[in-house]
Write a protein that holds these residues in place. Structure first.
Motif, short mmCIF file in Angstrom:
data_model
loop_
_atom_site.label_atom_id
_atom_site.label_comp_id
_atom_site.label_asym_id
_atom_site.label_seq_id
_atom_site.Cartn_x
_atom_site.Cartn_y
_atom_site.Cartn_z
N LEU A 91 3.60 32.62 20.76
CA LEU A 91 4.80 33.14 20.10
C LEU A 91 5.91 33.23 21.36
O LEU A 91 7.03 33.06 20.99
CB LEU A 91 4.29 34.66 19.72
N ASP A 92 5.52 32.89 22.61
CA ASP A 92 6.52 32.96 23.44
C ASP A 92 7.42 31.58 23.15
O ASP A 92 8.43 31.31 23.26
CB ASP A 92 6.12 32.98 25.03
N ARG A 93 6.48 30.38 23.08
CA ARG A 93 7.14 29.05 22.81
C ARG A 93 7.77 29.27 21.45
O ARG A 93 9.05 28.59 21.44
CB ARG A 93 5.95 27.93 22.53
N ALA A 94 7.50 29.88 20.36
CA ALA A 94 8.08 29.97 19.20
C ALA A 94 9.62 30.57 19.56
O ALA A 94 10.63 30.00 18.91
CB ALA A 94 7.48 31.00 18.08
N ALA A 95 9.77 31.72 20.19
CA ALA A 95 10.93 32.26 20.61
C ALA A 95 11.70 31.42 21.44
O ALA A 95 13.02 31.26 21.24
CB ALA A 95 10.59 33.40 21.43
N GLN A 96 11.10 30.62 22.22
CA GLN A 96 12.11 29.51 23.00
C GLN A 96 12.92 28.42 21.96
O GLN A 96 13.77 28.22 22.11
CB GLN A 96 11.23 28.89 23.90
N MET A 97 11.74 28.33 20.95
CA MET A 97 12.30 27.26 19.92
C MET A 97 13.37 27.99 19.18
O MET A 97 14.47 27.19 18.55
CB MET A 97 11.14 26.59 18.97
N MET A 98 13.30 29.03 18.73
CA MET A 98 14.30 29.82 18.16
C MET A 98 15.45 29.80 18.90
O MET A 98 16.66 29.54 18.21
CB MET A 98 13.88 31.16 17.26
N ARG A 99 15.52 30.22 20.17
CA ARG A 99 16.70 30.20 20.82
C ARG A 99 17.39 28.69 20.96
O ARG A 99 18.54 28.68 21.06
CB ARG A 99 16.30 30.50 22.45
N GLU A 100 16.60 27.78 21.21
CA GLU A 100 17.10 26.39 21.34
C GLU A 100 17.77 25.79 19.82
O GLU A 100 18.80 25.20 20.07
CB GLU A 100 15.93 25.36 21.72
#
Length: 139
Positions: free
Chosen positions: A21-30
Motif C-alpha cells: 500500500l505504501d507503493r500504491a500511494a506513491q503511484m497515486m501521487r505520481e
C-alpha cells in the motif's frame, strides 16, 4: 455515439495485487489519481484500490502500509466497461452499482478509467444530475 473511450482518462495502469500500500500511494501521487485498478497475476481485474481505502482500511486501523498489499484490501466484485460501450451504458453501470470509478477495457487490456471528473467534463447537466442522484443516494 459517445463511447466510454471518448470520455475516459487514458493511460491508466494496473496495480499488481502483490504491491504494498505504501507503493500504491506513491503511484497515486505520481499519477495524480485517487484510485488504481488492481490486477491479479494474469492481468485480470480483481478490484480497485482508492486513497480512502489505504487511509481507512490500513493506516487508521493501525496497520503498516509497507506490509499490507493491494490484494489484501481489494474486495468485492470488480466492475469494468468495454471501450466501445455507449456512454448511457457507462452511466447505467455506475448508477446500478453505485460506483464512482470505472476501468475501461479494450482487447482484454486496461486502456483507461472513467471518474467523476470525466463525467463532469463530457456529459450534459441532465446526465450528470441523474448519475449523481443515484450514485450518492442514501441507503
Amino acid at each position: 455515439m459517445t463511447t466510454a473511450k471518448d470520455i475516459m482518462h487514458p493511460g491508466a495502469r494496473w496495480l499488481p495485487e502483490h504491491e504494498t500500500l505504501d507503493r500504491a500511494a506513491q503511484m497515486m501521487r505520481e499519477m495524480n489519481v485517487g484510485a488504481l485498478p488492481v490486477a491479479d497475476g494474469n492481468e485480470r481485474l480483481c478490484g480497485i484500490l482508492t486513497d480512502r481505502d489505504i487511509v481507512v482500511g490500513c493506516v487508521a486501523a493501525g496497520h503498516d502500509p509497507s506490509r499490507i498489499t493491494a490484494g489484501d484490501l481489494a474486495k468485492g466484485t470488480p466492475r469494468w466497461i468495454a471501450a466501445d460501450a455507449d456512454v448511457e451504458e457507462v452511466l447505467r453501470m455506475m448508477k446500478e452499482h453505485r460506483i464512482r470509478r470505472l476501468p475501461v477495457i479494450e482487447d482484454k487490456r486496461l486502456v483507461g478509467m472513467i471518474s467523476e471528473a470525466d463525467i463532469a467534463r463530457h456529459l450534459s447537466d441532465a446526465q450528470i444530475a441523474g448519475w449523481a442522484e443515484r450514485v450518492y443516494a442514501e441507503g
